[in-house]
Design a protein around this motif. Structure first.
Motif, PDB file in Angstrom:
ATOM      1  N   ARG A 188       0.839  -1.208   0.000  1.00 57.53           N
ATOM      2  CA  ARG A 188       0.000   0.000   0.000  1.00 57.53           C
ATOM      3  C   ARG A 188       0.870   1.253   0.000  1.00 57.53           C
ATOM      4  O   ARG A 188       0.568   2.239  -0.674  1.00 57.53           O
ATOM      5  N   LEU A 189       1.949   1.213   0.764  1.00 56.51           N
ATOM      6  CA  LEU A 189       2.874   2.343   0.824  1.00 56.51           C
ATOM      7  C   LEU A 189       3.500   2.604  -0.541  1.00 56.51           C
ATOM      8  O   LEU A 189       3.558   3.756  -1.005  1.00 56.51           O
ATOM      9  N   ARG A 190       3.949   1.554  -1.193  1.00 54.76           N
ATOM     10  CA  ARG A 190       4.598   1.722  -2.499  1.00 54.76           C
ATOM     11  C   ARG A 190       3.614   2.267  -3.536  1.00 54.76           C
ATOM     12  O   ARG A 190       3.963   3.112  -4.363  1.00 54.76           O
ATOM     13  N   GLU A 191       2.381   1.798  -3.475  1.00 55.55           N
ATOM     14  CA  GLU A 191       1.359   2.305  -4.393  1.00 55.55           C
ATOM     15  C   GLU A 191       1.107   3.793  -4.150  1.00 55.55           C
ATOM     16  O   GLU A 191       1.012   4.584  -5.103  1.00 55.55           O
ATOM     17  N   ALA A 192       1.019   4.187  -2.877  1.00 56.38           N
ATOM     18  CA  ALA A 192       0.791   5.592  -2.541  1.00 56.38           C
ATOM     19  C   ALA A 192       1.959   6.461  -2.990  1.00 56.38           C
ATOM     20  O   ALA A 192       1.767   7.568  -3.530  1.00 56.38           O
ATOM     21  N   MET A 193       3.176   5.967  -2.810  1.00 60.16           N
ATOM     22  CA  MET A 193       4.346   6.744  -3.205  1.00 60.16           C
ATOM     23  C   MET A 193       4.482   6.814  -4.717  1.00 60.16           C
ATOM     24  O   MET A 193       4.972   7.811  -5.259  1.00 60.16           O
TER      25      MET A 193
END
Length: 251
Positions: free
Chosen positions: A190-195
């Motif tokens: 989820r973090l990588r998608e947001a970034m």
């Protein structure tokens, strides 16, 4: 910690001003005004920390960065690590640094982490390590995604630095805090998608001249592709291993 940190803040503002650097901030309200949080930052060069720290400063906060322990051998850097609460990470035995980071988060501090661990030569997001997610889950604090774009033009791997009054613009985009819920692998995804979405946003209004070394290949530049960058990283690691082995043989 505070006097040295304050001196560094003044110096950072002075240095960016002297270089003519114009930093544009987007989403500063997403940085919590109080309480602990992991600040996850992309890693495209040696100066990513500076715009990130200044973004946090705009919210009246300070961030404790996690930095590789080898930097302690540089005299001035070692001094700063000891006097600013920077968390030195020994990549061969990172449990101690991890525990310090979790304790800092529980105490209400912001801890700056590079989920990619090393500089991305392609200037795209690399695969993420799960450390940021794991410490956020253990400390029960959110992760704040933060993208810096443009600082790699000043100083990055494989290219001469462009220090001085270059007037290089830098964009900083901060996303909404991500609650520390679910397994670490899922939170990391989820973090990588947001970034990734933030990176697109930070790049949207930034000029990318064709063929420049600092422009990603997908935007018309000559930076290595993700695959090419991976091979360069592997070669670098192999060379480091060779030097370590050679050093052991000569002792």
């Amino acid at each position: 910690m505070e006097p040295v940190f304050r001196t560094l803040e003044i110096a950072a503002v002075a240095v960016t001003g002297a270089a003519g650097t114009r930093i544009t901030y987007d989403g500063l309200d997403n940085i919590p005004a109080r309480g602990g949080a992991v600040v996850a930052i992309n890693h495209t060069g040696y100066l990513d920390f500076l715009p990130a720290a200044l973004a946090v400063k705009h919210r009246g906060r300070r961030v404790r960065f996690m930095i590789k322990a080898e930097m302690e051998r540089v005299t001035i850097v070692g001094y700063l690590i000891r006097h600013t609460g920077t968390i030195a990470v020994d990549r061969r035995a990172g449990a101690g640094a991890y525990a310090v980071a979790v304790a800092s988060l529980r105490a209400g501090e912001l801890v700056g982490v590079y989920p990619e661990a090393t500089i991305s030569r392609s200037f795209e997001l690399k695969e993420f390590k799960t450390g940021a997610a794991r410490m956020a889950i253990e400390a029960e604090v959110p992760i704040v995604p933060l993208i810096v774009w443009g600082a790699h033009r000043v100083w990055t791997k494989d290219h001469p630095h462009a220090l001085g009054r270059k007037k290089i613009p830098v964009n900083v985009a901060v996303g909404a805090p991500i609650p520390a819920a679910g397994p670490a692998a899922e939170l990391t995804a989820r973090l990588r998608e947001a970034m990734g979405a933030l990176l697109d946003r930070a790049q949207a209004d930034y000029p990318h001249p064709a063929g420049r070394h600092w422009v990603p290949r997908r935007l018309g530049g000559s930076a290595p592709t993700i695959e090419e960058a991976g091979r360069l990283d592997e070669a670098e690691l192999a060379e480091r291993a060779r030097r370590r082995a050679e050093g052991r043989r000569t002792r």
